[in-house]
Write a protein that holds these residues in place. Structure first.
Motif, short mmCIF file in Angstrom:
data_model
loop_
_atom_site.label_atom_id
_atom_site.label_comp_id
_atom_site.label_asym_id
_atom_site.label_seq_id
_atom_site.Cartn_x
_atom_site.Cartn_y
_atom_site.Cartn_z
N VAL A 1 86.43 -10.27 1.78
CA VAL A 1 85.49 -10.05 0.67
C VAL A 1 86.22 -10.18 -0.66
CG1 VAL A 1 83.99 -8.37 -0.45
CG2 VAL A 1 83.94 -8.62 2.03
N LYS A 2 87.44 -9.66 -0.72
CA LYS A 2 88.25 -9.80 -1.94
C LYS A 2 88.50 -11.27 -2.26
CE LYS A 2 91.21 -8.53 -5.21
NZ LYS A 2 90.77 -7.88 -6.46
N ALA A 3 88.82 -12.05 -1.21
CA ALA A 3 89.06 -13.49 -1.41
C ALA A 3 87.83 -14.19 -1.93
CB ALA A 3 89.52 -14.11 -0.09
N LYS A 4 86.66 -13.87 -1.36
CA LYS A 4 85.43 -14.52 -1.80
C LYS A 4 85.09 -14.14 -3.24
CE LYS A 4 83.09 -16.84 0.18
NZ LYS A 4 83.14 -18.32 0.27
N HIS A 5 85.35 -12.90 -3.62
CA HIS A 5 85.10 -12.47 -5.01
C HIS A 5 85.99 -13.25 -5.97
CE1 HIS A 5 85.24 -9.95 -8.63
NE2 HIS A 5 84.02 -9.55 -8.27
N ILE A 6 87.27 -13.39 -5.61
CA ILE A 6 88.20 -14.15 -6.46
C ILE A 6 87.78 -15.61 -6.53
CG2 ILE A 6 90.58 -14.95 -6.68
CD1 ILE A 6 91.46 -12.33 -5.38
N GLN A 7 87.33 -16.16 -5.40
CA GLN A 7 86.94 -17.57 -5.35
C GLN A 7 85.66 -17.84 -6.13
OE1 GLN A 7 85.33 -18.98 -1.59
NE2 GLN A 7 86.39 -20.95 -1.82
N LEU A 8 84.64 -17.01 -5.93
CA LEU A 8 83.32 -17.31 -6.47
C LEU A 8 83.05 -16.67 -7.83
CD1 LEU A 8 81.22 -16.89 -3.19
CD2 LEU A 8 82.09 -19.00 -4.21
N VAL A 9 83.55 -15.48 -8.05
CA VAL A 9 83.29 -14.79 -9.32
C VAL A 9 84.38 -15.07 -10.34
CG1 VAL A 9 82.89 -12.55 -10.42
CG2 VAL A 9 81.99 -12.99 -8.11
N GLU A 10 85.64 -14.92 -9.92
CA GLU A 10 86.74 -15.14 -10.85
C GLU A 10 87.12 -16.62 -10.96
OE1 GLU A 10 90.03 -12.58 -9.99
OE2 GLU A 10 88.74 -10.86 -9.54
N LYS A 11 86.59 -17.45 -10.06
CA LYS A 11 86.86 -18.90 -10.10
C LYS A 11 88.35 -19.21 -10.05
CE LYS A 11 82.42 -19.64 -10.79
NZ LYS A 11 81.55 -20.19 -9.74
N ASP A 12 89.05 -18.51 -9.17
CA ASP A 12 90.50 -18.68 -9.05
C ASP A 12 90.82 -19.08 -7.61
OD1 ASP A 12 93.25 -18.59 -9.08
OD2 ASP A 12 93.38 -16.39 -9.29
N GLU B 1 93.41 -20.59 -6.27
CA GLU B 1 94.78 -20.28 -5.86
C GLU B 1 94.89 -18.82 -5.43
OE1 GLU B 1 97.34 -22.06 -5.39
OE2 GLU B 1 97.26 -23.88 -6.62
N GLY B 2 94.33 -17.93 -6.24
CA GLY B 2 94.36 -16.52 -5.90
C GLY B 2 93.56 -16.23 -4.65
N ALA B 3 92.45 -16.94 -4.48
CA ALA B 3 91.60 -16.72 -3.30
C ALA B 3 92.35 -17.11 -2.02
CB ALA B 3 90.31 -17.53 -3.43
N ILE B 4 93.13 -18.19 -2.09
CA ILE B 4 93.87 -18.65 -0.91
C ILE B 4 94.84 -17.57 -0.43
CG2 ILE B 4 95.65 -20.27 -0.14
CD1 ILE B 4 94.20 -22.41 -1.84
N VAL B 5 95.48 -16.87 -1.35
CA VAL B 5 96.40 -15.79 -0.99
C VAL B 5 95.66 -14.73 -0.17
CG1 VAL B 5 97.85 -13.93 -1.88
CG2 VAL B 5 97.86 -16.18 -3.00
N TRP B 6 94.46 -14.39 -0.60
CA TRP B 6 93.70 -13.35 0.09
C TRP B 6 93.06 -13.87 1.37
CZ3 TRP B 6 93.56 -8.20 -0.57
CH2 TRP B 6 94.19 -7.70 -1.71
N PHE B 7 92.74 -15.16 1.43
CA PHE B 7 92.25 -15.74 2.69
C PHE B 7 93.35 -15.65 3.76
CE2 PHE B 7 89.03 -18.39 0.22
CZ PHE B 7 87.96 -17.65 0.66
N TRP B 8 94.59 -15.95 3.34
CA TRP B 8 95.72 -15.83 4.26
C TRP B 8 95.83 -14.39 4.78
CZ3 TRP B 8 97.83 -19.25 7.04
CH2 TRP B 8 98.17 -20.51 6.57
N LYS B 9 95.68 -13.46 3.85
CA LYS B 9 95.77 -12.05 4.21
C LYS B 9 94.67 -11.67 5.20
CE LYS B 9 96.14 -7.46 2.05
NZ LYS B 9 97.46 -7.18 2.61
N ALA B 10 93.47 -12.20 4.98
CA ALA B 10 92.34 -11.92 5.88
C ALA B 10 92.63 -12.45 7.29
CB ALA B 10 91.06 -12.52 5.32
#
Length: 291
Positions: free
Chosen positions: A26-37, A39-48
């Protein structure tokens, strides 16, 4: 009346469909869709993925984000490494994503291998689960796809891949089989290209005339008709020099694969009994088919 920050955040989440929860996905999706980042989302997708949090969705979304950042090679390796953690029901959609990544990277041989694999699954009855149709998505809408349509579509993609390798004879054989199963104007035009590349202009002209005369499904599509007309005009410039054409390259046929297609056509033959389910017919030939 002032809207609270919490209400604003909820409105944003609804607008971009961020899933609920507090895990790394969920953190990754928020960074990807809301923060439009991305690169940052990929870090959290890896974590997921590493924590086992919605692994299938995390892997797919991460691969899409990597593709957007021109990291398709990395996305391919990630899918290969972690797809085994995803359920069997998701493997087809993962294959489709992998195919897009191969195209992005120009990996034609990998595309061919994957398309052959998808054909094997159809031949074995593992794609439609013994049914004549399955539900698929096209432009966001659910549609019913038949065994014939899916087989012909994959063969069309396979023919296109062989064309990219300038192996026009193999592509020709594949396109002809695809047209026998479920014809359409786009594949007819591509078949004509294969024939033109082999300096077989009379045969190509006959195929293109079928498109222009509306004799093939999809011939009313303006793009298909324009393509057929352009190919006919191209042939006019090639005809005078046809006798001076150099030797054709890429004409090696994969005998086992072509024989497999011949066997498939025997399965589709109209003279066969229609009382048996379609996959019972295919099952009788599965040991003979090598794609």
């Amino acid at each position: 009346m002032e809207v609270s920050s919490r209400t604003k955040e909820d409105h944003i989440n609804i607008s971009v469909r961020v899933p609920s929860g507090d895990g790394p996905y969920v953190k990754a999706k928020h960074i990807q869709l809301v923060e439009k980042d991305p690169e940052g989302a990929i870090v959290w997708f890896w974590k997921a993925i590493n924590e086992g949090d919605r692994v299938e969705s995390a892997l797919k979304d991460m691969a899409v984000a990597m593709r957007q950042l021109d990291r398709s090679e990395e996305a391919i390796e990630a899918i290969k490494s972690f797809r085994s953690l995803c359920p069997k029901t998701s493997q087809q959609s993962i294959d489709n994503l992998l195919m897009d990544l191969y195209k992005k990277c120009g990996k034609v041989d990998a595309q061919i291998a994957l398309l052959r694999h998808k054909l094997r699954l159809i031949y074995k009855g593992q794609v439609f689960n013994g049914k004549p149709t399955k539900t698929a998505r096209s432009h966001g809408k659910k549609i019913l796809v038949s065994v014939r349509q899916e087989t012909s579509r994959i063969l069309g993609n396979l023919g296109w891949a062989y064309m990219q390798k300038s192996n026009f004879m193999t592509a020709e054989v594949i396109y002809k089989k695809a047209q026998m199963i479920d014809p359409d104007a786009t594949k007819a035009n591509n078949l004509a290209v294969c024939l033109i590349k082999q300096a077989r202009y009379t045969e190509a002209c006959l195929v293109l005339q079928q498109v222009l005369n509306g004799e093939i499904p999809g011939s009313n599509d303006i793009r298909a008709r324009n393509m057929a007309q352009e190919l006919l005009m191209e042939m006019e410039t090639l005809l005078p020099t046809s006798e001076f054409l150099p030797g054709l390259s890429g004409l090696d046929l994969d005998d086992d694969f072509v024989n497999g297609l011949e066997t498939l056509m025997n399965v589709w033959a109209p003279s066969r009994s229609k009382r048996l389910p379609i996959f019972e017919e295919i099952e009788n030939f599965r040991d003979q088919i090598t794609c």
